[in-house]
Motif scaffolding. Structure first.
Motif, PDB file in Angstrom:
ATOM      1  N   GLN A  95       0.779  -1.277   0.075  1.00 57.47           N
ATOM      2  CA  GLN A  95       0.066  -0.004   0.155  1.00 57.47           C
ATOM      3  C   GLN A  95       0.833   1.121   0.016  1.00 57.47           C
ATOM      4  N   ARG A  96       1.865   1.440   0.847  1.00 51.64           N
ATOM      5  CA  ARG A  96       2.752   2.500   0.922  1.00 51.64           C
ATOM      6  C   ARG A  96       3.401   2.629  -0.523  1.00 51.64           C
ATOM      7  N   TRP A  97       4.119   1.475  -0.888  1.00 54.81           N
ATOM      8  CA  TRP A  97       4.752   1.739  -2.255  1.00 54.81           C
ATOM      9  C   TRP A  97       3.850   2.177  -3.407  1.00 54.81           C
ATOM     10  N   GLN A  98       2.612   1.817  -3.373  1.00 59.52           N
ATOM     11  CA  GLN A  98       1.779   2.262  -4.489  1.00 59.52           C
ATOM     12  C   GLN A  98       1.370   3.970  -4.137  1.00 59.52           C
ATOM     13  N   GLN A  99       1.233   4.159  -2.815  1.00 55.84           N
ATOM     14  CA  GLN A  99       1.205   5.661  -2.598  1.00 55.84           C
ATOM     15  C   GLN A  99       2.274   6.549  -3.094  1.00 55.84           C
ATOM     16  N   LEU A 100       3.516   6.077  -3.055  1.00 56.35           N
ATOM     17  CA  LEU A 100       4.779   6.747  -3.401  1.00 56.35           C
ATOM     18  C   LEU A 100       4.672   6.725  -4.829  1.00 56.35           C
ATOM     19  N   LEU A 101       4.313   5.800  -5.468  1.00 51.93           N
ATOM     20  CA  LEU A 101       4.126   5.849  -7.184  1.00 51.93           C
ATOM     21  C   LEU A 101       3.238   6.931  -7.592  1.00 51.93           C
ATOM     22  N   ASN A 102       1.794   6.605  -6.809  1.00 51.77           N
ATOM     23  CA  ASN A 102       0.992   7.591  -7.402  1.00 51.77           C
ATOM     24  C   ASN A 102       1.190   8.921  -6.936  1.00 51.77           C
ATOM     25  N   VAL A 103       1.614   9.289  -5.707  1.00 55.07           N
ATOM     26  CA  VAL A 103       1.910  10.615  -5.502  1.00 55.07           C
ATOM     27  C   VAL A 103       3.050  11.392  -6.431  1.00 55.07           C
ATOM     28  N   ASN A 104       4.312  10.432  -6.668  1.00 49.87           N
ATOM     29  CA  ASN A 104       5.259  10.910  -7.536  1.00 49.87           C
ATOM     30  C   ASN A 104       4.825  11.094  -8.981  1.00 49.87           C
TER      31      ASN A 104
END
Length: 209
Positions: free
Chosen positions: A76-85
């Motif tokens: 979940q946190r990895w996807q957050q990083l990808l999405n925000v970036n």
């Protein structure tokens, strides 16, 4: 499910697996692990742009109470990083401070336009609003291969120090980027900076015109 959604999920899963394969969870205090870049224990000079930013927004440059060293990086946190970036990179148009504000250096949140540090500030704010500890989201100054300065957001996770950059779409370990890391915000105090110990052999060349 559309083919585009299937492809996107496959890409995200592949990126997560690739990161997990590269470095298993380790302790941030392990000075021998390349996944984490080491820093000095004393404060260093603060970038002029960030110093002015702190004067106008002192609430964002205070000491961190009980700072968190690293965040566990799950799917979940990895996807957050990808999405925000991706979101910030796609919604902000790159413009220099000179063209936008008629000054050489001005750190602020982008208003649809901004340069590298504005992108990084916006990503930091988005992740803090999503529940990430501020002490793990660090404004960072690096030197590009052409010798020019650049700013990125460094995210401290148990998988290593990850870089969110407005010049690339991927989220990479610091050691996989082409930059020389100079200094970053202190984890203990958002208004202080520390030098980074980047002893990799990176060739800094003159820009090709």
């Amino acid at each position: 499910m559309s083919s585009n959604k299937k492809e996107l999920r496959a890409e995200l899963l592949g990126a997560i697996l690739a990161l997990a394969a590269f470095v298993a969870p380790v302790q941030a205090q392990d000075a021998t692990n390349i996944a984490f870049i080491q820093t000095s224990t004393t404060a260093t000079s603060i970038p002029v742009g960030h110093l002015k930013f702190c004067k106008s927004r002192p609430e964002e440059c205070r000491a961190n109470v009980n700072p968190v060293a690293t965040v566990p990086l799950d799917d979940q946190r990895w996807q957050q990083l990808l999405n925000v970036n991706a979101y910030i990179n796609q919604t902000v148009t790159p413009v220099t401070d000179q063209d936008l504000y008629q000054v050489s250096e001005f750190w602020t949140y982008p208003n649809g336009y901004g340069d590298c540090e504005d992108y990084a500030l916006a990503k930091r704010r988005e992740l803090i609003n999503a529940g990430w500890p501020a002490s793990t989201l660090l404004m960072t100054v690096v030197k590009q291969a052409n010798g020019e300065g650049h700013a990125v957001l460094l995210v401290r996770t148990d998988r290593g120090d990850l870089v969110l950059d407005n010049q690339v779409g991927s989220v990479d370990l610091w050691s996989q980027t082409p930059y020389q890391f100079i200094k970053r915000q202190s984890q203990a105090n958002a208004g202080q900076w520390v030098d980074m110990m980047d002893d990799r052999n990176i060739t800094i060349t003159a820009a090709i015109k």
